[in-house]
Enzyme design. Structure first.
Site, short mmCIF file in Angstrom:
data_model
loop_
_atom_site.label_atom_id
_atom_site.label_comp_id
_atom_site.label_asym_id
_atom_site.label_seq_id
_atom_site.Cartn_x
_atom_site.Cartn_y
_atom_site.Cartn_z
N HIS A 111 -1.87 -1.68 2.66
CA HIS A 111 -1.46 -0.69 1.65
C HIS A 111 -2.66 -0.31 0.78
O HIS A 111 -3.34 -1.19 0.26
CB HIS A 111 -0.35 -1.25 0.77
CG HIS A 111 0.95 -1.45 1.51
ND1 HIS A 111 1.21 -2.61 2.22
CD2 HIS A 111 2.02 -0.65 1.67
CE1 HIS A 111 2.42 -2.49 2.77
NE2 HIS A 111 2.94 -1.32 2.46
N HIS A 153 9.19 8.11 -0.54
CA HIS A 153 9.48 6.70 -0.26
C HIS A 153 10.88 6.28 -0.70
O HIS A 153 11.05 5.27 -1.39
CB HIS A 153 8.44 5.81 -0.96
CG HIS A 153 8.10 4.56 -0.20
ND1 HIS A 153 8.90 3.45 -0.19
CD2 HIS A 153 7.03 4.24 0.56
CE1 HIS A 153 8.34 2.51 0.54
NE2 HIS A 153 7.20 2.96 1.02
N ASP A 203 -0.60 2.31 4.21
CA ASP A 203 0.62 2.99 3.77
C ASP A 203 0.60 3.27 2.26
O ASP A 203 -0.09 2.60 1.49
CB ASP A 203 1.84 2.11 4.05
CG ASP A 203 2.22 2.07 5.52
OD1 ASP A 203 1.39 2.45 6.38
OD2 ASP A 203 3.35 1.65 5.81
N ASP A 204 1.40 4.24 1.88
CA ASP A 204 1.79 4.55 0.48
C ASP A 204 0.77 5.37 -0.30
O ASP A 204 1.01 5.68 -1.45
CB ASP A 204 2.13 3.29 -0.33
CG ASP A 204 3.33 2.54 0.20
OD1 ASP A 204 3.97 3.04 1.15
OD2 ASP A 204 3.64 1.45 -0.32
ZN LIG Z 1 5.64 2.22 2.18
#
Ligand SMILES: [Zn+2]
Length: 205
Positions: free
Chosen positions: A163, A73, A18-19
């Site tokens: 992440h 986000h 993620d991210d």
């Molecule tokens: Zn996130």
């Protein structure tokens, strides 16, 4: 009908990052996955994707699955349905434009699936994906040892949350240190790391 995926079936595992994308970490993750012949799913942010389009293209070209993690986000509240829709839609447009393929998966920021976000994702034809296990590669628990210990427990059926960007309090540098051991063990145990697109081919949905 609304679908939320938290686990998968069979002798397989879904690694999800993620991210990202992020130039300091995503290329190393891709190199590692490639060297083990593994596929994963990247839940990207639209604004990061715009900043690093070559990474979005590389993720797609190397056969990984693309996921929508909103444009920027946001910490969305219960009532902000319209903002949620705009966030998902904008990310969707960016990823589709950069990668030439429509993401099919959505993960809400912070894993908080408000009714508004769930509805927006469903309307866009996205399946919401949470997770069965987290590396907790962020915050005070996100130490090198802690992450390594949690990754040792990852097993078949898991959708694993990781992440690959240093957003806020993430620790992708520690995640990266622990990732080779995980990939080697999965290979040894005969557990295939696959992307969500492979898990649920379009024809079977
Ligand atoms: Zn996130």
């Amino acid at each position: 009908m609304m679908t939320t995926l938290r686990q998968i079936a069979g002798q397989r595992i879904c690694l999800t990052f993620d991210d990202g994308p992020h130039p300091d970490y995503t290329p190393s993750v891709l190199d590692l996955l490639g060297s083990y012949g593994c596929r994963a799913t990247f839940f990207l942010l639209g604004d990061s994707a715009l900043r690093y389009p070559h990474l979005v293209q590389r993720i797609s070209r190397e056969g990984h699955s693309l996921g929508n993690h909103t444009f920027s986000h946001p910490r969305l509240q219960y009532r902000q349905g319209e903002q949620g829709t705009a966030q998902i839609l904008r990310c969707q447009q960016v990823l589709e434009q950069l990668a030439g393929q429509r993401p099919r998966w959505f993960r809400p920021p912070y894993g908080r699936l408000t009714p508004g976000l769930a509805q927006a994702a469903t309307q866009l034809g996205l399946t919401t994906v949470l997770w069965s296990r987290s590396a907790i590669d962020w915050g005070p628990l996100g130490t090198q040892r802690g992450i390594a210990r949690r990754l040792r427990r990852a097993t078949a059926g898991d959708i694993l949350l990781l992440h690959d960007a240093p957003r806020r309090h993430n620790h992708p540098q520690y995640m990266l240190t622990a990732l080779p051991n995980l990939l080697a063990r999965l290979e040894h145990d005969g557990i295939a790391a696959i992307g969500l697109d492979e898990y649920a081919p379009l024809a079977s949905v």
